[in-house]
Design an enzyme around this catalytic site. Structure first.
Site, PDB file in Angstrom:
ATOM      1  N   GLU A 260       4.815  -4.611  11.849  1.00 31.40           N
ATOM      2  CA  GLU A 260       3.759  -3.624  11.579  1.00 31.40           C
ATOM      3  C   GLU A 260       2.646  -4.354  10.859  1.00 31.40           C
ATOM      4  O   GLU A 260       2.731  -4.604   9.658  1.00 31.40           O
ATOM      5  CB  GLU A 260       4.309  -2.498  10.695  1.00 31.40           C
ATOM      6  CG  GLU A 260       5.327  -1.617  11.374  1.00 31.40           C
ATOM      7  CD  GLU A 260       4.733  -0.760  12.476  1.00 31.40           C
ATOM      8  OE1 GLU A 260       3.498  -0.750  12.633  1.00 31.40           O
ATOM      9  OE2 GLU A 260       5.508  -0.114  13.196  1.00 31.40           O
TER      10      GLU A 260
ATOM     11  N   GLU B  56       7.878   2.174  14.569  1.00 30.47           N
ATOM     12  CA  GLU B  56       8.630   2.830  13.506  1.00 30.47           C
ATOM     13  C   GLU B  56       8.566   4.333  13.748  1.00 30.47           C
ATOM     14  O   GLU B  56       7.735   4.833  14.519  1.00 30.47           O
ATOM     15  CB  GLU B  56       8.042   2.477  12.138  1.00 30.47           C
ATOM     16  CG  GLU B  56       8.170   0.990  11.856  1.00 30.47           C
ATOM     17  CD  GLU B  56       8.024   0.611  10.395  1.00 30.47           C
ATOM     18  OE1 GLU B  56       6.948   0.877   9.818  1.00 30.47           O
ATOM     19  OE2 GLU B  56       8.973   0.035   9.840  1.00 30.47           O
TER      20      GLU B  56
ATOM     21  N   CYS C   1      -3.383   0.468   6.835  1.00 26.61           N
ATOM     22  CA  CYS C   1      -3.460  -0.429   7.993  1.00 26.61           C
ATOM     23  C   CYS C   1      -4.135   0.219   9.200  1.00 26.61           C
ATOM     24  O   CYS C   1      -4.815  -0.434   9.963  1.00 26.61           O
ATOM     25  CB  CYS C   1      -2.066  -0.882   8.367  1.00 26.61           C
ATOM     26  SG  CYS C   1      -0.950   0.508   8.574  1.00 26.61           S
TER      27      CYS C   1
ATOM     28  N   ASN D  53       0.801  -1.238   0.000  1.00 25.34           N
ATOM     29  CA  ASN D  53       0.000   0.000   0.000  1.00 25.34           C
ATOM     30  C   ASN D  53       0.828   1.279   0.000  1.00 25.34           C
ATOM     31  O   ASN D  53       0.400   2.283  -0.569  1.00 25.34           O
ATOM     32  CB  ASN D  53      -1.001  -0.011   1.166  1.00 25.34           C
ATOM     33  CG  ASN D  53      -0.343  -0.181   2.512  1.00 25.34           C
ATOM     34  OD1 ASN D  53       0.825  -0.586   2.605  1.00 25.34           O
ATOM     35  ND2 ASN D  53      -1.068   0.138   3.549  1.00 25.34           N
TER      36      ASN D  53
HETATM   37  P1  NAD Z   1       1.018  -9.739   3.272  1.00 24.18           P
HETATM   38  O1  NAD Z   1       1.101 -10.159   4.683  1.00 24.18           O
HETATM   39  O2  NAD Z   1       0.320 -10.616   2.307  1.00 24.18           O
HETATM   40  O3  NAD Z   1       2.499  -9.552   2.683  1.00 24.18           O
HETATM   41  C1  NAD Z   1       3.425  -8.668   3.261  1.00 24.18           C
HETATM   42  C2  NAD Z   1       4.816  -9.007   2.778  1.00 24.18           C
HETATM   43  O4  NAD Z   1       5.241 -10.239   3.367  1.00 24.18           O
HETATM   44  C3  NAD Z   1       4.941  -9.196   1.268  1.00 24.18           C
HETATM   45  O5  NAD Z   1       6.151  -8.605   0.842  1.00 24.18           O
HETATM   46  C4  NAD Z   1       4.987 -10.704   1.130  1.00 24.18           C
HETATM   47  O6  NAD Z   1       5.672 -11.132  -0.031  1.00 24.18           O
HETATM   48  C5  NAD Z   1       5.753 -11.099   2.373  1.00 24.18           C
HETATM   49  N1  NAD Z   1       5.558 -12.466   2.835  1.00 24.18           N
HETATM   50  C6  NAD Z   1       4.462 -13.256   2.695  1.00 24.18           C
HETATM   51  N2  NAD Z   1       4.676 -14.454   3.290  1.00 24.18           N
HETATM   52  C7  NAD Z   1       5.916 -14.403   3.840  1.00 24.18           C
HETATM   53  C8  NAD Z   1       6.699 -15.340   4.592  1.00 24.18           C
HETATM   54  N3  NAD Z   1       6.250 -16.540   4.928  1.00 24.18           N
HETATM   55  N4  NAD Z   1       7.938 -14.955   5.000  1.00 24.18           N
HETATM   56  C9  NAD Z   1       8.413 -13.722   4.696  1.00 24.18           C
HETATM   57  N5  NAD Z   1       7.715 -12.819   3.970  1.00 24.18           N
HETATM   58  C10 NAD Z   1       6.481 -13.157   3.549  1.00 24.18           C
HETATM   59  O7  NAD Z   1       0.410  -8.282   3.307  1.00 24.18           O
HETATM   60  P2  NAD Z   1      -0.056  -7.358   2.076  1.00 24.18           P
HETATM   61  O8  NAD Z   1      -1.291  -7.938   1.498  1.00 24.18           O
HETATM   62  O9  NAD Z   1       1.108  -7.081   1.203  1.00 24.18           O
HETATM   63  O10 NAD Z   1      -0.407  -5.999   2.849  1.00 24.18           O
HETATM   64  C11 NAD Z   1      -1.609  -5.782   3.503  1.00 24.18           C
HETATM   65  C12 NAD Z   1      -1.464  -6.032   4.989  1.00 24.18           C
HETATM   66  O11 NAD Z   1      -0.411  -5.254   5.519  1.00 24.18           O
HETATM   67  C13 NAD Z   1      -2.692  -5.617   5.765  1.00 24.18           C
HETATM   68  O12 NAD Z   1      -2.972  -6.555   6.759  1.00 24.18           O
HETATM   69  C14 NAD Z   1      -2.296  -4.303   6.393  1.00 24.18           C
HETATM   70  O13 NAD Z   1      -2.993  -3.958   7.546  1.00 24.18           O
HETATM   71  C15 NAD Z   1      -0.850  -4.526   6.656  1.00 24.18           C
HETATM   72  N6  NAD Z   1      -0.137  -3.252   6.754  1.00 24.18           N
HETATM   73  C16 NAD Z   1       0.328  -2.846   7.971  1.00 24.18           C
HETATM   74  C17 NAD Z   1       0.970  -1.632   8.099  1.00 24.18           C
HETATM   75  C18 NAD Z   1       1.489  -1.154   9.437  1.00 24.18           C
HETATM   76  O14 NAD Z   1       2.356  -0.290   9.461  1.00 24.18           O
HETATM   77  N7  NAD Z   1       1.012  -1.645  10.554  1.00 24.18           N
HETATM   78  C19 NAD Z   1       1.144  -0.824   6.980  1.00 24.18           C
HETATM   79  C20 NAD Z   1       0.663  -1.276   5.751  1.00 24.18           C
HETATM   80  C21 NAD Z   1       0.024  -2.494   5.654  1.00 24.18           C
END
Ligand code: NAD
Length: 486
Positions: free
Chosen positions: A252, A460, A286, A155
């Protein structure tokens, strides 16, 4: 803006240079506004993963050997370059994510530049302390952790790459960053700019790939710390894998944050806060306040004003600066959101706006509002990560607080009231890491950002991030004779 050519020079950036290896699985970069493939990159092969880690490991000693001021100078130069190129970088971010240029111009490369500038400025003042103990004393040395891995969500690709990279580098660590496979472009730009600003080869590397590449990074013995931005299920896996090697983590993760609007609130401001906290970036934020608790006396007026203002949303070409609402990032994410909307309807919530995919190319879901949502409904319990706002009614403060806290998440919370004593009291009782009173979703680099409960570990931004990218060595200095028992 005319559509920019977003094709990167190569898939990866390792040891100060662009690197290609087309044996890796192809990843299409899709422009969400039209569904067209606009670029292609390749996932990192095991050799690429190893090359990036080797490079970051090799660069560690010399980078940590610079003074904090010298490291900070590189980051501050990178911030300047990033600001000069804001238009170009924003165009790429818009192509990668679909977010309208009106947003990317002010929220992406600019917030990345803020982080580079802030942590660059902090670089020279990162110190330990001195503790006098009679004539003996202890001093502490603030040391880097070592090789850090950053893993991003889709995002805020530029922002996430910099929010992790800037404090890591300021503290003397090196980084291998893996962006989300959905948005691979912008992190490469961050690496290019850092290198142009003087970051030595290997200090900040970017490799592409999906979860398997992330997993390979997280379990590598050379890695000292992992910072993930992603969903709770991914966080669980990454945290567990990092625990195997007793690695430091920052998590995060997701949220289902409450936004409480009291009868005495300024309704226009509260509606503005709810719009910022649900529809910016098409709801893919998020910290969004997706459970909007509205006190009964003001509910109808709130819904009326919200509906009226939603009529002003401009859904159009994201590269046109007049557009204020863009598509969702992907077909997959749009389908997830459609499923949640269907569940909301099936479970008895009242759909008052949006709810249907737009009949055009790309992944368009208009701002969607449900009223009469109750606590047990799926749309009130699970993170949707799309433009869906749920309005829940409440009678009094105690009830609102306890219902707001009835969630495993704890990322954010907000309250709108003209009674400031109540504002502080309510925020004090809400279980969340990042909170707002009479505004929503502003996250300047000077303020800590992060979640409690299932929404994460660590913070962060701000000076707090320094503690998550450094460790203290404690040195006791004896000044007198050593008293031993025999
Ligand atoms: P996601 O969890 O599907 O993926 C996040 C990242 O993790 C990607 O780069 C993915 O390739 C990687 N990944 C997936 N499986 C992994 C594994 N087993 N080991 C290591 N890396 C792995 O999330 P998304 O769909 O990309 O993003 C949306 C989510 O992120 C939502 O839940 C949102 O709330 C959260 N988010 C949180 C914040 C925050 O700062 N708290 C900010 C933005 C998004």
């Amino acid at each position: 803006m005319r559509r920019p050519d977003a094709r990167p020079k190569a898939s990866h950036f390792i040891d100060g240079a662009h690197v290609e290896d087309d044996r890796g699985a192809p990843i299409d970069v899709i422009y969400p506004a039209t569904g067209e493939t606009v670029a292609k990159v390749h996932a990192a092969t095991p050799e690429i993963v190893n090359r990036a880690l080797e490079s970051a490991d090799r660069a560690r000693k010399d980078w940590a050997g610079l003074t904090g001021t010298e490291r900070g100078r590189v980051l501050r130069r990178a911030a300047d370059i990033m600001r000069e190129r804001n238009l170009e970088l924003s165009g790429i971010e818009t192509i990668d994510t679909g977010k309208p240029l009106s947003e990317t111009l002010v929220a992406d490369a600019t917030s990345a530049a803020d982080a580079l500038e802030y942590f660059g400025g902090l670089g020279g003042s990162l110190t330990g302390e001195h503790v006098q103990l009679g004539s003996d004393f202890v001093y502490t040395v603030r040391e880097p952790l070592g090789l850090c891995v950053g893993i991003g969500a889709w995002n805020y690709p530029t922002q996430i790459a910099a929010w992790k990279g800037a404090p890591a580098l300021a503290c003397g660590n090196t980084m291998v960053f893996k962006p989300s496979e959905t948005t691979p472009l912008s992190a490469l730009k961050v690496a290019e700019i850092l290198t142009e600003a003087g970051a030595p080869p290997g200090v900040y590397n970017v490799i592409q790939g999906a979860g398997d590449v992330g997993a390979a990074l997280v379990s590598d013995p050379r890695v000292a710390k992992v910072s993930l931005t992603g969903s709770v299920p991914t966080g669980r896996k990454v945290y567990a894998a990092a625990a195997e090697g007793i690695r430091n983590v920052t998590m995060e993760l997701g949220g289902k944050s409450p936004l409480l609007i009291f009868d005495d609130a300024d309704v226009e401001d509260a509606v503005g806060g709810a719009i910022l906290g649900n529809f910016y970036s098409s709801g893919q934020v998020c910290s969004n306040g997706t459970r909007v608790f509205v006190q009964k006396g003001v509910k109808e007026r709130f819904l009326d004003r919200l509906s009226a203002r939603l009529g002003n949303a401009a859904l159009g070409d994201p590269l046109d600066e007049a557009t204020t609402f863009g598509p969702m990032v992907s077909e997959r994410q749009l389908r997830i959101v459609e499923d949640y909307i269907a569940k909301g309807i099936a479970e008895g919530a009242r759909l008052v706006a949006g709810g249907e995919r737009l009949p055009r190319d790309g992944f368009w879901m208009p701002p969607t509002v449900f009223a009469d949502v109750t606590d047990g409904m799926t749309i009130a319990r699970e993170e949707i990560f799309g433009p869906v706002l749920s309005v829940l009614d409440f009678d009094d403060e105690d009830e609102a607080v306890s219902r707001a806290n009835d969630t495993p998440f704890g990322l954010s919370a907000g309250v709108f009231t003209r009674d400031l004593a109540r504002g502080h009291r309510v925020i004090g009782r809400l279980e969340a890491g990042s909170c707002w009173i009479n505004t929503y979703n502003l996250s300047p680099v000077e303020a800590p950002f992060g979640g409690s409960k299932m929404s994460g570990v660590g913070r962060e931004n701000s000076k707090a991030a320094v503690d998550h990218y450094s460790q203290l060595k404690s040195v006791y200095v004896g000044m007198g004779p050593v008293e031993a028992p025999f």
